[in-house]
Scaffold this motif. Structure first.
Motif, PDB file in Angstrom:
ATOM      1  N   HIS A 138       0.851  -1.191   0.000  1.00 19.52           N
ATOM      2  CA  HIS A 138       0.000   0.000   0.000  1.00 19.52           C
ATOM      3  C   HIS A 138       0.883   1.236   0.000  1.00 19.52           C
ATOM      4  O   HIS A 138       1.756   1.376   0.851  1.00 19.52           O
ATOM      5  N   HIS A 151      -1.452  -1.003  -4.094  1.00 21.75           N
ATOM      6  CA  HIS A 151      -2.664  -0.184  -3.973  1.00 21.75           C
ATOM      7  C   HIS A 151      -2.198   1.219  -3.617  1.00 21.75           C
ATOM      8  O   HIS A 151      -1.520   1.417  -2.613  1.00 21.75           O
ATOM      9  N   THR A 200      -2.905   5.339  -2.953  1.00 19.80           N
ATOM     10  CA  THR A 200      -3.854   6.366  -2.538  1.00 19.80           C
ATOM     11  C   THR A 200      -3.185   7.731  -2.585  1.00 19.80           C
ATOM     12  O   THR A 200      -2.054   7.887  -2.117  1.00 19.80           O
ATOM     13  N   ASP A 213      -5.475   4.560  -7.171  1.00 17.12           N
ATOM     14  CA  ASP A 213      -6.671   3.740  -6.960  1.00 17.12           C
ATOM     15  C   ASP A 213      -7.715   4.453  -6.115  1.00 17.12           C
ATOM     16  O   ASP A 213      -8.914   4.193  -6.247  1.00 17.12           O
ATOM     17  N   ASP A 214      -7.261   5.315  -5.207  1.00 20.16           N
ATOM     18  CA  ASP A 214      -8.150   6.091  -4.344  1.00 20.16           C
ATOM     19  C   ASP A 214      -7.610   7.501  -4.233  1.00 20.16           C
ATOM     20  O   ASP A 214      -6.393   7.729  -4.307  1.00 20.16           O
ATOM     21  N   HIS A 239     -14.327   5.658  -5.388  1.00 16.98           N
ATOM     22  CA  HIS A 239     -13.021   5.705  -4.731  1.00 16.98           C
ATOM     23  C   HIS A 239     -12.486   7.125  -4.568  1.00 16.98           C
ATOM     24  O   HIS A 239     -11.276   7.325  -4.448  1.00 16.98           O
ATOM     25  N   GLY A 257      -7.036  -0.087   1.797  1.00 18.73           N
ATOM     26  CA  GLY A 257      -8.071  -0.731   0.996  1.00 18.73           C
ATOM     27  C   GLY A 257      -9.303  -1.162   1.763  1.00 18.73           C
ATOM     28  O   GLY A 257     -10.042  -2.041   1.298  1.00 18.73           O
ATOM     29  N   LYS A 258      -9.547  -0.533   2.911  1.00 19.12           N
ATOM     30  CA  LYS A 258     -10.704  -0.882   3.724  1.00 19.12           C
ATOM     31  C   LYS A 258     -11.715   0.259   3.786  1.00 19.12           C
ATOM     32  O   LYS A 258     -12.325   0.530   4.818  1.00 19.12           O
TER      33      LYS A 258
END
Length: 270
Positions: free
Chosen positions: A44, A131, A133, A156-157, A180, A248-249
């Motif tokens: 992450h 992932h 962010t 991704d976010d 997202h 990712g939560k």
């Protein structure tokens, strides 16, 4: 430079991972890119973009914010590795009133930000795709919006905090998967409504507006600069929510209820 060295000296304390200096310059207001944990191998990644008045001389505040995000994200990562990065890779506005109303700082910095995200993708050597962010505060969110508008935002976010507007009028224009885009607006933060007239896209809409389409995360901090605060009882809800998205939560993030349609609306908001 002392603040950056201080972060390096903190490695190993309270579980903090190694620091990595990914970029540095003293030209102009200065540039610095500092990571907590190795982004090349992290499962992450989170990249923080600061806002108005950010420069090399006050980089410690941005470093500390991403240290706080790293601690909370690492605690929720189920054993997966996390890297949080402070990205001061652009010339931020020097003044809220004289410089921040103008978009040129955002558009001038957007290509460098997109290139940096692409570089994170190219250099990653982990066993699986990371992932990623993007976390943007204040005018930093305006830069991120400009980056999505003018190029490919390799993320991704996206999390906005205290955003004055992102140059586009909807989450669907942010170049990330539907659902997202996340937003935090704390009580007593004046920046979002002040900024909408300059950076709210062609409809004067900002991420805090329901019609923008962002997930409105709950906050328990106040004012424009408290989104990464720790409290006497532990991390703030504002900080915890960011950490959940980073690992990712996002489905576990409590959201604000939709506004009452019978309430008196603020101009430009529903």
């Amino acid at each position: 430079m002392d603040a950056i060295q201080k972060r390096f000296d903190a490695t190993g304390k309270n579980g903090l991972p190694e620091a990595y200096l990914l970029g540095f310059s003293t030209e102009g207001d200065g540039r610095a890119i500092i990571a907590n944990g190795n982004p090349d191998t992290a499962d992450h990644q989170a990249v923080y973009v600061p806002g108005t008045e950010s420069d090399l001389g006050n980089i410690e505040g941005g470093i500390n914010r991403m240290v706080n995000v790293w601690h909370e994200a690492d605690a929720k990562s189920d054993g997966k590795s996390v890297s949080t990065i402070t990205w001061l890779g652009y010339d931020a506005p020097d003044s809220v009133w004289k410089d921040a109303p103008f978009p040129n700082y955002a558009y001038d910095g957007a290509p460098a930000f997109n290139h940096f995200l692409d570089g994170l993708e190219a250099s990653h050597s982990g066993d699986s795709e990371p992932h990623r962010t993007v976390i943007a505060h204040s005018y930093g969110s305006t830069l991120v919006g400009a980056a999505a508008q003018t190029g490919h935002l390799n993320a991704d976010d996206v999390i906005f905090a205290g955003s004055p507007g992102v140059r586009v009028s909807g989450a669907d224009e942010m170049d990330v998967p539907k659902g997202h885009v996340w937003n935090e607006e704390a009580d007593g933060d004046p920046v979002p409504d002040i900024g909408r007239w300059g950076h709210g896209g062609d409809r004067f809409i900002i991420p805090s507006d329901q019609e923008f389409g962002a997930n409105q995360m709950t906050t328990d901090t106040e004012g424009h600069s408290g989104y990464w605060d720790e409290t006497s009882y532990g991390p703030s809800r504002s900080l915890l929510n960011q950490a959940l998205v980073v690992v990712g939560k996002g489905d576990n993030v409590p959201l604000k209820p939709p506004p009452d349609p019978w309430a008196h609306p603020t101009p430009g908001r529903m």
